[in-house]
Design a protein around this motif. Structure first.
Motif, PDB file in Angstrom:
ATOM      1  N   THR A   1      22.883  33.198  -0.330  1.00 43.87           N
ATOM      2  CA  THR A   1      23.152  34.271   0.615  1.00 43.87           C
ATOM      3  C   THR A   1      23.019  33.794   2.047  1.00 43.87           C
ATOM      4  OG1 THR A   1      22.341  35.897  -0.968  1.00 43.87           O
ATOM      5  CG2 THR A   1      22.465  36.594   1.306  1.00 43.87           C
ATOM      6  N   ALA A   2      22.043  32.937   2.291  1.00 45.99           N
ATOM      7  CA  ALA A   2      21.832  32.444   3.650  1.00 45.99           C
ATOM      8  C   ALA A   2      23.071  31.759   4.185  1.00 45.99           C
ATOM      9  CB  ALA A   2      20.643  31.478   3.663  1.00 45.99           C
TER      10      ALA A   2
ATOM     11  N   TYR B   1      17.443  41.226  12.722  1.00 43.65           N
ATOM     12  CA  TYR B   1      18.370  42.262  12.314  1.00 43.65           C
ATOM     13  C   TYR B   1      18.550  42.193  10.810  1.00 43.65           C
ATOM     14  CZ  TYR B   1      21.597  38.268  12.872  1.00 43.65           C
ATOM     15  OH  TYR B   1      22.189  37.033  12.823  1.00 43.65           O
ATOM     16  N   GLN B   2      19.313  43.102  10.271  1.00 43.22           N
ATOM     17  CA  GLN B   2      19.517  43.186   8.831  1.00 43.22           C
ATOM     18  C   GLN B   2      21.001  43.195   8.533  1.00 43.22           C
ATOM     19  OE1 GLN B   2      17.823  46.712   7.123  1.00 43.22           O
ATOM     20  NE2 GLN B   2      18.107  46.058   5.006  1.00 43.22           N
TER      21      GLN B   2
ATOM     22  N   VAL C   1      19.791  41.621   3.398  1.00 43.39           N
ATOM     23  CA  VAL C   1      19.105  40.400   3.818  1.00 43.39           C
ATOM     24  C   VAL C   1      18.580  40.598   5.237  1.00 43.39           C
ATOM     25  CG1 VAL C   1      19.312  37.912   4.212  1.00 43.39           C
ATOM     26  CG2 VAL C   1      20.670  38.999   2.415  1.00 43.39           C
ATOM     27  N   GLY C   2      17.306  40.338   5.441  1.00 44.58           N
ATOM     28  CA  GLY C   2      16.734  40.350   6.777  1.00 44.58           C
ATOM     29  C   GLY C   2      16.947  39.008   7.443  1.00 44.58           C
ATOM     30  N   ILE C   3      17.315  39.010   8.721  1.00 46.28           N
ATOM     31  CA  ILE C   3      17.625  37.769   9.429  1.00 46.28           C
ATOM     32  C   ILE C   3      16.847  37.723  10.737  1.00 46.28           C
ATOM     33  CG2 ILE C   3      19.445  36.337  10.461  1.00 46.28           C
ATOM     34  CD1 ILE C   3      21.436  37.681   8.604  1.00 46.28           C
TER      35      ILE C   3
ATOM     36  N   THR D   1      16.487  32.517   9.845  1.00 45.93           N
ATOM     37  CA  THR D   1      15.563  32.710   8.737  1.00 45.93           C
ATOM     38  C   THR D   1      16.011  33.929   7.953  1.00 45.93           C
ATOM     39  OG1 THR D   1      13.728  31.780  10.009  1.00 45.93           O
ATOM     40  CG2 THR D   1      13.171  33.062   8.060  1.00 45.93           C
ATOM     41  N   PHE D   2      16.412  33.714   6.700  1.00 46.47           N
ATOM     42  CA  PHE D   2      16.901  34.775   5.829  1.00 46.47           C
ATOM     43  C   PHE D   2      15.790  35.195   4.882  1.00 46.47           C
ATOM     44  CE2 PHE D   2      20.472  32.411   7.310  1.00 46.47           C
ATOM     45  CZ  PHE D   2      21.520  33.308   7.416  1.00 46.47           C
ATOM     46  N   SER D   3      15.534  36.485   4.795  1.00 40.72           N
ATOM     47  CA  SER D   3      14.462  37.001   3.951  1.00 40.72           C
ATOM     48  C   SER D   3      15.017  38.035   2.978  1.00 40.72           C
ATOM     49  CB  SER D   3      13.364  37.650   4.806  1.00 40.72           C
ATOM     50  OG  SER D   3      12.822  36.712   5.720  1.00 40.72           O
TER      51      SER D   3
END
Length: 224
Positions: A8-9, A146-147, A155-157, A178-180
């Motif tokens: 996804t990242a 942001y999301q 994905v949170g970024i 940074t992808f969370s």
């Protein structure tokens, strides 16, 4: 979940950077480096001409495997918490107005698939390349967090602007993303370099990007 986060990242970053994988030129013209007779400016290279300028396994060394290209997906992408980035895509954040029609792309896994590095090459006028990529990078790095919601996945970024190597190309942009998701995080480094009518973007594991960036630019700008 870790593999999905990594994929996804890179995938979301590609969407946000307006990488139009379904809009290519297949005329087969090779290495159009001569200036246009009408304008005196370097002609854009076709997609077919860009392909051999990408890194391959022999350039990278041992431990790298080329990753098959995934079928193009057309899910709407919604950005939450970054109005500047949302505006670039007319509400879907796909960057549809910033397409570069001449492109080539390759992705490699390393260390048994634990890391990835992706390279993209685009060709257009220097003005269009510079303006398009500047708007995207400025929007992304202008929002610390942001999301992104794409295809039902969220994905949170977090973004961080980075200094760039001043001895490479004509213009440079770089960032950490940074992808969370699912309680796990993946850090991606993304560096873009414009050299004349070529735009190089290298994304992936920070160590791999640093290791291969100069070689990618050398091969992309070499003439034949």
């Amino acid at each position: 979940m870790r593999v999905r986060v990594s994929t996804t990242a890179l995938g979301v970053a590609a969407v946000l950077l307006a990488l139009p994988s379904c809009s290519t030129d297949t005329t087969g013209v090779k290495y159009q480096t001569a200036p246009s007779a009408r304008t005196g400016k370097p002609a854009a290279l076709s997609s077919a001409a860009l392909e051999p300028r990408l890194l391959d396994e022999s350039d990278l060394g041992g431990g790298y495997l080329r990753k098959p290209e995934r079928p193009t997906q057309h899910d709407d992408v919604t950005v939450i918490g970054c109005p500047a980035l949302s505006k670039l895509g007319g509400g879907t954040a796909t960057g549809g107005t910033l397409t570069f029609p001449h492109m080539a792309k390759v992705t490699f896994t390393y260390g048994g698939g634990s890391s990835e590095i992706s390279e993209e090459l685009y060709s257009d006028s220097a003005k269009k390349l510079s303006g398009g990529i500047s708007r995207i990078f400025d929007a992304m790095t202008g929002c610390p967090t942001y999301q992104v919601v794409a295809g039902g996945a969220s994905v949170g970024i977090a973004s961080q602007k980075l200094p760039t190597p001043h001895d490479l190309g004509d213009e440079r942009w770089s960032q950490f993303l940074t992808f969370s998701a699912g309680g796990r995080s993946t850090v991606v480094k993304q560096t873009a370099i414009r050299d004349g009518n070529l735009l190089l973007i290298v994304s992936g594991s920070p160590a791999l990007v640093d290791r291969h960036l100069a070689a990618a630019l050398d091969k992309a700008t070499a003439t034949s």
